[in-house]
Design a protein around this motif. Sequence first.
Motif, PDB file in Angstrom:
ATOM      1  N   SER A  33       0.858  -1.185   0.000  1.00  0.00           N
ATOM      2  CA  SER A  33       0.000   0.000   0.000  1.00  0.00           C
ATOM      3  C   SER A  33       0.885   1.222   0.000  1.00  0.00           C
ATOM      4  O   SER A  33       2.033   1.171   0.398  1.00  0.00           O
ATOM      5  CB  SER A  33      -0.932   0.005   1.213  1.00  0.00           C
ATOM      6  N   GLU A  74       1.675   4.779   1.438  1.00  0.00           N
ATOM      7  CA  GLU A  74       1.449   5.681   2.566  1.00  0.00           C
ATOM      8  C   GLU A  74       2.510   6.750   2.517  1.00  0.00           C
ATOM      9  O   GLU A  74       3.690   6.440   2.512  1.00  0.00           O
ATOM     10  CB  GLU A  74       1.530   4.925   3.891  1.00  0.00           C
ATOM     11  N   GLU A  87       2.260  -4.442   4.297  1.00  0.00           N
ATOM     12  CA  GLU A  87       1.445  -4.693   5.480  1.00  0.00           C
ATOM     13  C   GLU A  87       1.274  -6.196   5.639  1.00  0.00           C
ATOM     14  O   GLU A  87       1.222  -6.930   4.666  1.00  0.00           O
ATOM     15  CB  GLU A  87       0.066  -4.053   5.318  1.00  0.00           C
ATOM     16  N   HIS A 108      -1.145  -9.261   7.349  1.00  0.00           N
ATOM     17  CA  HIS A 108      -2.504  -9.482   7.807  1.00  0.00           C
ATOM     18  C   HIS A 108      -2.565 -10.739   8.657  1.00  0.00           C
ATOM     19  O   HIS A 108      -1.810 -11.677   8.449  1.00  0.00           O
ATOM     20  CB  HIS A 108      -3.460  -9.612   6.610  1.00  0.00           C
ATOM     21  N   PRO A 111     -10.023  -2.712   6.603  1.00  0.00           N
ATOM     22  CA  PRO A 111     -10.048  -2.762   5.141  1.00  0.00           C
ATOM     23  C   PRO A 111     -10.628  -4.065   4.581  1.00  0.00           C
ATOM     24  O   PRO A 111     -11.294  -4.044   3.556  1.00  0.00           O
ATOM     25  CB  PRO A 111      -8.577  -2.614   4.742  1.00  0.00           C
ATOM     26  N   ASP A 168     -11.672   5.118  -0.591  1.00  0.00           N
ATOM     27  CA  ASP A 168     -10.581   4.413   0.090  1.00  0.00           C
ATOM     28  C   ASP A 168      -9.797   3.520  -0.878  1.00  0.00           C
ATOM     29  O   ASP A 168      -9.252   2.494  -0.495  1.00  0.00           O
ATOM     30  CB  ASP A 168     -11.169   3.588   1.241  1.00  0.00           C
ATOM     31  N   GLU A 202      -6.927   3.725  -2.294  1.00  0.00           N
ATOM     32  CA  GLU A 202      -5.497   3.520  -2.019  1.00  0.00           C
ATOM     33  C   GLU A 202      -5.272   2.317  -1.114  1.00  0.00           C
ATOM     34  O   GLU A 202      -4.226   1.688  -1.163  1.00  0.00           O
ATOM     35  CB  GLU A 202      -4.882   4.776  -1.372  1.00  0.00           C
ATOM     36  N   THR A 203      -6.239   2.010  -0.281  1.00  0.00           N
ATOM     37  CA  THR A 203      -6.155   0.851   0.616  1.00  0.00           C
ATOM     38  C   THR A 203      -6.787  -0.380  -0.013  1.00  0.00           C
ATOM     39  O   THR A 203      -6.228  -1.478   0.056  1.00  0.00           O
ATOM     40  CB  THR A 203      -6.871   1.162   1.953  1.00  0.00           C
ATOM     41  N   LEU A 204      -7.953  -0.217  -0.624  1.00  0.00           N
ATOM     42  CA  LEU A 204      -8.721  -1.370  -1.111  1.00  0.00           C
ATOM     43  C   LEU A 204      -8.149  -2.012  -2.377  1.00  0.00           C
ATOM     44  O   LEU A 204      -8.149  -3.240  -2.496  1.00  0.00           O
ATOM     45  CB  LEU A 204     -10.182  -0.973  -1.340  1.00  0.00           C
TER      46      LEU A 204
END
Length: 167
Positions: free
Chosen positions: A16, A18, A25, A27, A64, A101, A103-105
């Motif tokens: 992602s 940022e 990231e 999970h 997310p 959203d 940029e995240t999804l």
Amino acid sequence: SPSPLKRGSNALPILSKEGGGVVVERHSKEEQAALLLMGLFVQDDSVRAEILSEMSEPALPVGPVLNLYKELAAEYHQDHSSVPQQSFFGRLRGRLEAHVDRETLLPIFDTACLRAEQLAAEASSAQVRGHVRQLSSILKADDLLRRRKVFEADLRRAESAGDGLTT
């Protein structure tokens, strides 16, 4: 059959952006299971009904992953009879590109679809169905554990408040 989550590293890396840089990231196992189920939902229409019956908003981790599920479910249930034929992947990706959203999804969507495509290419349809059941079990166990923790916290609060709910 081996766990679909134990390929390579035990955590699904998601890229992602940022602050202009790229961040990897990690999970949780439950988030990985949910993402892989959503990827399989997009990639393999033969398991969609089963996945849809197994997944629900309350059973998913907040964040997310849950937001992606909401968009997936909304797109799936939307009437597309008046639009030219477009794949579910294309419709959902277009929806996510327009999302606030994005940029995240988009990165987690793309990674989940890629992982699901790789898994489906290496497995028979029976094995894919087995993976769906296995991934669903991971989500159900996590949901049960979360609900149990909430119940225990509520019980402790009630006991400390002395409201007479316990004997």
